[in-house]
Design an enzyme around this catalytic site. Structure first.
Site, PDB file in Angstrom:
ATOM      1  N   ALA A  33      -6.183  67.403  30.912  1.00 19.47           N
ATOM      2  CA  ALA A  33      -6.944  66.800  32.011  1.00 19.47           C
ATOM      3  C   ALA A  33      -6.381  65.474  32.496  1.00 19.47           C
ATOM      4  CB  ALA A  33      -8.402  66.606  31.585  1.00 19.47           C
ATOM      5  N   GLN A  72     -13.180  68.996  32.766  1.00 18.90           N
ATOM      6  CA  GLN A  72     -13.571  67.673  32.284  1.00 18.90           C
ATOM      7  C   GLN A  72     -13.546  66.746  33.491  1.00 18.90           C
ATOM      8  OE1 GLN A  72     -10.911  65.608  29.605  1.00 18.90           O
ATOM      9  NE2 GLN A  72     -12.543  64.307  28.792  1.00 18.90           N
ATOM     10  N   THR A  77     -10.657  62.105  23.956  1.00 19.79           N
ATOM     11  CA  THR A  77     -10.360  63.431  23.400  1.00 19.79           C
ATOM     12  C   THR A  77     -11.610  64.114  22.864  1.00 19.79           C
ATOM     13  OG1 THR A  77      -9.779  62.305  21.334  1.00 19.79           O
ATOM     14  CG2 THR A  77      -7.968  62.881  22.828  1.00 19.79           C
ATOM     15  N   GLU A 109      -8.127  54.233  14.998  1.00 24.90           N
ATOM     16  CA  GLU A 109      -7.278  53.987  16.159  1.00 24.90           C
ATOM     17  C   GLU A 109      -6.689  52.581  16.083  1.00 24.90           C
ATOM     18  OE1 GLU A 109      -6.370  56.194  18.294  1.00 24.90           O
ATOM     19  OE2 GLU A 109      -7.682  57.754  17.486  1.00 24.90           O
ATOM     20  N   ARG A 121      22.983  87.388  45.233  1.00 26.72           N
ATOM     21  CA  ARG A 121      21.565  87.147  45.440  1.00 26.72           C
ATOM     22  C   ARG A 121      20.752  88.340  44.933  1.00 26.72           C
ATOM     23  NH1 ARG A 121      21.118  85.605  51.606  1.00 26.72           N
ATOM     24  NH2 ARG A 121      18.921  85.252  51.029  1.00 26.72           N
ATOM     25  N   HIS A 154      37.331  87.899  49.559  1.00 25.01           N
ATOM     26  CA  HIS A 154      37.222  86.574  50.163  1.00 25.01           C
ATOM     27  C   HIS A 154      36.249  86.564  51.334  1.00 25.01           C
ATOM     28  CE1 HIS A 154      41.389  86.765  48.562  1.00 25.01           C
ATOM     29  NE2 HIS A 154      41.494  87.818  49.340  1.00 25.01           N
ATOM     30  N   TYR A 185      30.223  88.695  53.702  1.00 22.51           N
ATOM     31  CA  TYR A 185      28.794  88.865  53.466  1.00 22.51           C
ATOM     32  C   TYR A 185      28.474  90.347  53.426  1.00 22.51           C
ATOM     33  CZ  TYR A 185      23.785  89.167  54.036  1.00 22.51           C
ATOM     34  OH  TYR A 185      22.471  89.485  53.854  1.00 22.51           O
ATOM     35  N   ALA A 201      38.981  90.242  53.963  1.00 22.66           N
ATOM     36  CA  ALA A 201      38.423  88.906  54.158  1.00 22.66           C
ATOM     37  C   ALA A 201      37.697  88.811  55.494  1.00 22.66           C
ATOM     38  CB  ALA A 201      39.530  87.865  54.093  1.00 22.66           C
TER      39      ALA A 201
END
Length: 456
Positions: free
Chosen positions: A13, A76, A82, A154, A333, A363, A366, A380
């Site tokens: 929290a 909370q 705590t 503490e 990809r 080379h 895509y 290429a």
């Protein structure tokens, strides 16, 4: 030792003010996933019946990020300590189960340590995780009488004598559900912080005659919390060093263990070699004799035996069969698939495309939404033009095809087996088997041509 069922409470929290971020602290990532997810994973590995996540700041972001089926979300609204956080979760505790308390910003706690803590918990008592520090400043001190734990004080409430104690509370504990609910109901905030401390239940248990057993973690890093980005960065390096050590001992050759990041899981074969500054994300599988060059990023991919990925290539959600070669500077990809012996060279990008056995794209190419057969040469500058501005379309290329440089294949289009496509061709129609295709404009020569002169 307790044989009861167990549920886990994770405190998450806090605002994380010192992170200087709009993101809730526990959602900052370590090794590629949110800190709190590491803790949830540990709880699940322990076989927790339920995981109660106590949240406050950034609750919407937490819900958007975490999708565990067994998470019980506990709000909370005010962060009053705590003990107060545990009080919010207490209505969900079963009397006959054990409750393990963890923290969303303590991400490296190990399952092995938690198993030892659970095993050490005495019947009706408390199992407490503690460590000894050379400088315990700021931490709650463990008080003992005749070697037995009697309480936790503490730092702000401790006397000078108590501040000399080196054994400190990590905050991680396990107790029975019925006992814990009873003790939580008795908590007060009469202390220097004005908060409800969960640590006060230790003294309550001792006063009732219950035993408190302290257990130490295997490594200090397991109980180190994160309050700022420096601490997070340090724990990241601790985690990565541990992963690198495990891989080296398992036979993986890391050229520089300090410059390797594993942000997920790795399954590997024999004689794998990984050069510097490689990042592996998600679920990665590397076969035998795989070599990965410097600076590569591989995510959620399977790399077959004898593959070699040259430097600075990015492979994401891809499948490579045996003996493929990639890069340098290649990008695969999601949906890229290379069959045995295929080659993708420098500055080649593939997405939702399959490259057949022995086929090559050397080379500047895509290949998207494409099925490419065996023994194909992609020249290429070749582009599969798969997008018409509204929809994606597919290119299919048969076996034994030669595609010359600077070719555009305008999808949807199918190229038969044995086809030769001359350099500079734009393919807009299907091609039958064994045809030669070219679409160049006539070459024009102008003799005595003079270049324009720049005006001064």
């Amino acid at each position: 030792m307790s044989n009861s069922a167990m549920s886990v409470v994770i405190l998450a929290a806090g605002k994380g003010t010192r992170m200087y971020s709009d993101l809730p602290k526990v959602l900052h990532t370590l090794a590629g996933k949110p800190m709190v997810q590491h803790v949830i994973d540990a709880a699940n590995d322990l076989g927790a019946c339920a995981v109660h996540l106590v949240y406050g700041h950034g609750g919407d972001l937490l819900r958007q990020t975490l999708h565990e089926d067994n998470l019980n979300w506990v709000l909370q609204a005010e962060q009053l300590g705590t003990g107060h956080a545990m009080q919010q979760a207490a209505p969900f505790f079963n009397d006959d189960e054990d409750i393990l308390m963890l923290y969303g910003d303590v991400p490296l706690i190990s399952v092995e340590t938690l198993q030892r803590l659970r095993a050490a918990k005495p019947q009706g008592g408390i199992g407490l995780l503690t460590v000894k520090l050379d400088d315990p400043t700021g931490y709650g001190r463990i008080t003992r009488e005749n070697g037995q734990v009697t309480g936790i004080v503490e730092h702000k409430d401790a006397s000078e004598a108590q501040r000399q104690i080196q054994e400190i509370n990590t905050g991680i504990l396990i107790a029975g559900g019925a006992d814990l609910k009873r003790w939580l109901a008795k908590l007060t905030n009469n202390n220097a912080q004005g908060e409800y401390y969960i640590t006060d239940i230790i003294a309550m248990a001792h006063q009732e005659g219950h035993q408190i057993v302290a257990v130490h973690p295997q490594r200090l890093s397991e109980v180190e919390g994160v309050n700022n980005r420096l601490q997070l960065a340090r724990l990241e390096r601790v985690y990565q060093a541990e992963q690198a050590e495990k891989l080296l001992l398992a036979g993986v050759m890391l050229r520089d263990p300090a410059r390797f990041d594993l942000r997920g899981t790795l399954q590997h074969g024999r004689d794998v070699e990984i050069d510097t500054n490689v990042i592996l994300e998600g679920n990665v599988v590397l076969g035998d004799r795989v070599k990965i060059g410097a600076g590569c990023v591989i995510k959620n991919s399977t790399i077959g035996d004898d593959c070699e990925i040259s430097p600075y290539s990015v492979v994401e959600d891809a499948q490579l069969q045996a003996a493929c070669t990639i890069g340098p500077f290649a990008r695969l990809r999601p949906g890229a698939e290379l069959l045995e012996g295929a080659h993708v060279g420098n500055f080649v990008e593939m997405k939702k495309a399959r490259l057949g056995k022995g086929s090559k794209a050397g080379h500047l190419t895509y290949l998207g939404d494409a099925e490419i057969g065996d023994n194909v040469n992609i020249g290429a500058g070749t582009i599969t033009c798969n997008y018409d501005g509204a929809n994606k379309h597919k290119t299919i290329i048969g076996d034994d095809v030669f595609v010359g440089s600077d070719t555009q294949l305008v999808a949807p289009v199918t190229v038969g087996n044995g086809v030769t496509i001359a350099a500079g061709t734009t393919v807009t129609r299907n091609i039958a088997d064994n045809e030669l295709v070219l679409s160049r404009v006539p070459q024009v020569h102008k003799q005595g041509w003079q270049r324009p002169v720049k005006k001064k």
